[in-house]
Write a protein that holds these residues in place. Structure first.
Motif, PDB file in Angstrom:
ATOM      1  N   GLN A   3     -47.135   6.173 -13.054  1.00 14.46           N
ATOM      2  CA  GLN A   3     -46.995   4.156 -13.041  1.00 14.46           C
ATOM      3  C   GLN A   3     -47.262   3.391 -14.559  1.00 14.46           C
ATOM      4  O   GLN A   3     -46.274   3.008 -15.102  1.00 14.46           O
ATOM      5  CB  GLN A   3     -47.403   3.206 -11.958  1.00 14.46           C
ATOM      6  CG  GLN A   3     -47.042   2.148 -11.560  1.00 14.46           C
ATOM      7  CD  GLN A   3     -45.481   1.278 -11.502  1.00 14.46           C
ATOM      8  OE1 GLN A   3     -45.336   2.777 -11.081  1.00 14.46           O
ATOM      9  NE2 GLN A   3     -44.977   0.861 -12.127  1.00 14.46           N
ATOM     10  N   SER A   6     -44.632   4.940 -16.801  1.00 16.05           N
ATOM     11  CA  SER A   6     -43.428   3.496 -16.284  1.00 16.05           C
ATOM     12  C   SER A   6     -43.389   2.626 -17.351  1.00 16.05           C
ATOM     13  O   SER A   6     -42.302   1.899 -17.601  1.00 16.05           O
ATOM     14  CB  SER A   6     -43.026   3.807 -15.444  1.00 16.05           C
ATOM     15  OG  SER A   6     -41.760   3.810 -14.813  1.00 16.05           O
ATOM     16  N   THR A   7     -44.650   1.769 -17.084  1.00 17.10           N
ATOM     17  CA  THR A   7     -44.814   1.010 -17.413  1.00 17.10           C
ATOM     18  C   THR A   7     -44.765   0.647 -19.393  1.00 17.10           C
ATOM     19  O   THR A   7     -44.254  -0.203 -19.767  1.00 17.10           O
ATOM     20  CB  THR A   7     -46.284  -0.175 -16.966  1.00 17.10           C
ATOM     21  OG1 THR A   7     -46.077  -0.187 -15.417  1.00 17.10           O
ATOM     22  CG2 THR A   7     -46.974  -1.480 -17.216  1.00 17.10           C
ATOM     23  N   GLN A   8     -45.832   1.682 -19.469  1.00 22.40           N
ATOM     24  CA  GLN A   8     -45.417   1.942 -21.329  1.00 22.40           C
ATOM     25  C   GLN A   8     -44.046   1.988 -21.910  1.00 22.40           C
ATOM     26  O   GLN A   8     -43.692   1.704 -22.855  1.00 22.40           O
ATOM     27  CB  GLN A   8     -46.715   2.503 -21.354  1.00 22.40           C
ATOM     28  CG  GLN A   8     -47.944   2.508 -20.830  1.00 22.40           C
ATOM     29  CD  GLN A   8     -48.924   3.810 -21.361  1.00 22.40           C
ATOM     30  OE1 GLN A   8     -48.460   5.304 -21.307  1.00 22.40           O
ATOM     31  NE2 GLN A   8     -49.739   3.092 -22.146  1.00 22.40           N
ATOM     32  N   ARG A  10     -41.689   1.033 -20.194  1.00 27.40           N
ATOM     33  CA  ARG A  10     -40.352  -0.468 -20.635  1.00 27.40           C
ATOM     34  C   ARG A  10     -41.363  -1.138 -21.171  1.00 27.40           C
ATOM     35  O   ARG A  10     -40.081  -1.638 -22.101  1.00 27.40           O
ATOM     36  CB  ARG A  10     -40.654  -0.824 -18.609  1.00 27.40           C
ATOM     37  CG  ARG A  10     -39.977  -0.047 -17.712  1.00 27.40           C
ATOM     38  CD  ARG A  10     -40.119  -0.830 -16.357  1.00 27.40           C
ATOM     39  NE  ARG A  10     -41.404  -1.789 -15.911  1.00 27.40           N
ATOM     40  CZ  ARG A  10     -41.334  -1.377 -15.256  1.00 27.40           C
ATOM     41  NH1 ARG A  10     -41.087   0.211 -14.262  1.00 27.40           N
ATOM     42  NH2 ARG A  10     -43.032  -1.517 -14.801  1.00 27.40           N
TER      43      ARG A  10
END
Length: 111
Positions: A3, A6-8, A10
């Motif tokens: 997760q 994925s955040t990084q 985005r």
């Protein structure tokens, strides 16, 4: 992929993203009036954060007939329409796509 990854990704994409504005306008045969309206719409787009602004085809003149465009055609690199595009892009520090503009061609009846 975790997760966090994925955040990084985005966040990295958002850092490189920028706003684009596609301007729509009802141009007529009056070049000065059309440029004035384009200026107002470009200013609004830039104030809302657009870094790339795209104007419609023949934003500067939509004549009553094809000869109207020939009457206001410009030499490449000079003329009020081209100066407008350059000046306004520089003023707002944006990339500006001028749709299409009437430029002089090798024959007198074409643009």
């Amino acid at each position: 992929m975790s997760q966090g990854d994925s955040t990084q990704q985005r966040l990295a994409a958002q850092v490189n993203a920028f706003k684009v504005a596609a301007i729509q306008m009802a141009s007529g045969p009056n070049v000065a009036g059309n440029l004035s309206e384009a200026r107002r719409l470009i200013a609004k787009a830039a104030e809302q954060g657009a870094r790339l602004v795209v104007l419609p085809e023949f934003f500067a003149i939509m004549g009553m007939n094809e000869l109207d465009k020939i009457k206001v055609r410009e030499q490449p690199g000079e003329g009020p329409i081209q100066s407008f595009l350059s000046d306004i892009a520089r003023h707002y520090k944006i990339w500006l796509v001028g749709g299409s503009i009437p430029l002089a061609a090798s024959t007198r009846t074409r643009f």
